[in-house]
Scaffold this motif. Sequence first.
Motif, PDB file in Angstrom:
ATOM      1  N   THR A 183      32.755  20.438   0.518  1.00 16.87           N
ATOM      2  CA  THR A 183      31.769  20.327   1.246  1.00 16.87           C
ATOM      3  C   THR A 183      30.371  20.724   0.283  1.00 16.87           C
ATOM      4  N   ASP A 184      29.065  20.178   1.162  1.00 17.29           N
ATOM      5  CA  ASP A 184      28.033  20.622   0.640  1.00 17.29           C
ATOM      6  C   ASP A 184      27.606  22.065   1.371  1.00 17.29           C
TER       7      ASP A 184
ATOM      8  N   ASP B  94      29.984  23.466   6.837  1.00 15.86           N
ATOM      9  CA  ASP B  94      30.864  22.358   7.403  1.00 15.86           C
ATOM     10  C   ASP B  94      32.043  23.156   8.037  1.00 15.86           C
TER      11      ASP B  94
ATOM     12  N   ILE C 264      33.798  16.050   2.736  1.00 18.28           N
ATOM     13  CA  ILE C 264      33.416  16.074   4.123  1.00 18.28           C
ATOM     14  C   ILE C 264      32.048  16.414   4.245  1.00 18.28           C
ATOM     15  N   ASP C 265      31.416  15.875   5.109  1.00 18.97           N
ATOM     16  CA  ASP C 265      29.853  16.252   5.385  1.00 18.97           C
ATOM     17  C   ASP C 265      29.612  15.711   7.018  1.00 18.97           C
TER      18      ASP C 265
END
Length: 260
Positions: free
Chosen positions: A236-237, A241, A140-141
């Motif tokens: 996630t990054d 997030d 997810i982003d």
Amino acid sequence: MAKSTSCTENLSDGKELERFYELLIEASQKVQEMKLKEGGNSELNALEDDNAPYILSAVSYKEPLKKNPKHVLHVMKRLHSMTTAEMQKELKKAHIDSRGKRSQLYNRLKKYFRKEFAIIKNAEPLRNKTETFYDYFVVIDFECTCEADLYDYNHEIIEFPAILVDVRKKEIVDVFHSYVRPLANPQLSEFCSAFTGITQEMVDKALPFIDVLDSFRAWMQLHHLGQKEVRYAFVTDGPWDIAKFFQMQCIQNIRHKRLT
């Protein structure tokens, strides 16, 4: 015409072959000594004269150091409690860089001794634990409303993308994507549109977050995510997030429900 044969063809016995090479080395050493007596370094002369034979010097064979299985197990057990000096000592023994912080030394030792442990046990290198535990990743982003240089800005999610990845096959299974209409600050700033690439028209046509979240949950159920036999994780990054954007969005929706 008689067929020429090599002098090594008749040396079927290993000991005879070993003795043959010893004699060659002795002869080479004698020739080298004779050339040195005649004057000048034979190796230097050979370098100057392209036609001169190069005399090889005898080099004794040294077996590589064998790892002690007990020592490897001992280090593996004590790795967490070892001092910096002890780690540096072990790294120097293994001819590995012993400079840096304790955490760096720990990681180098861990990597080295895990490999040595696998070799000693005649086993394959340790498998990736991620592959043995998870079936899927949900990557997810989020993109959110934002303003330049405002850390405490009231962010709202305006893009909800998710990619389902099969961990073992290393393949993308499916993609979920939806824009989200913000409620607290429905008008996007110029900075936000330039930063995210999302236009006002995109979010105006989109559903609010609560409806998009319901669609996302239905998408997850379609792929059996959340069932006991399927193990998955959100990826996630960084922590923003989920820890900030998603939680803040959920809190905002609760407040919005109370107000309406």
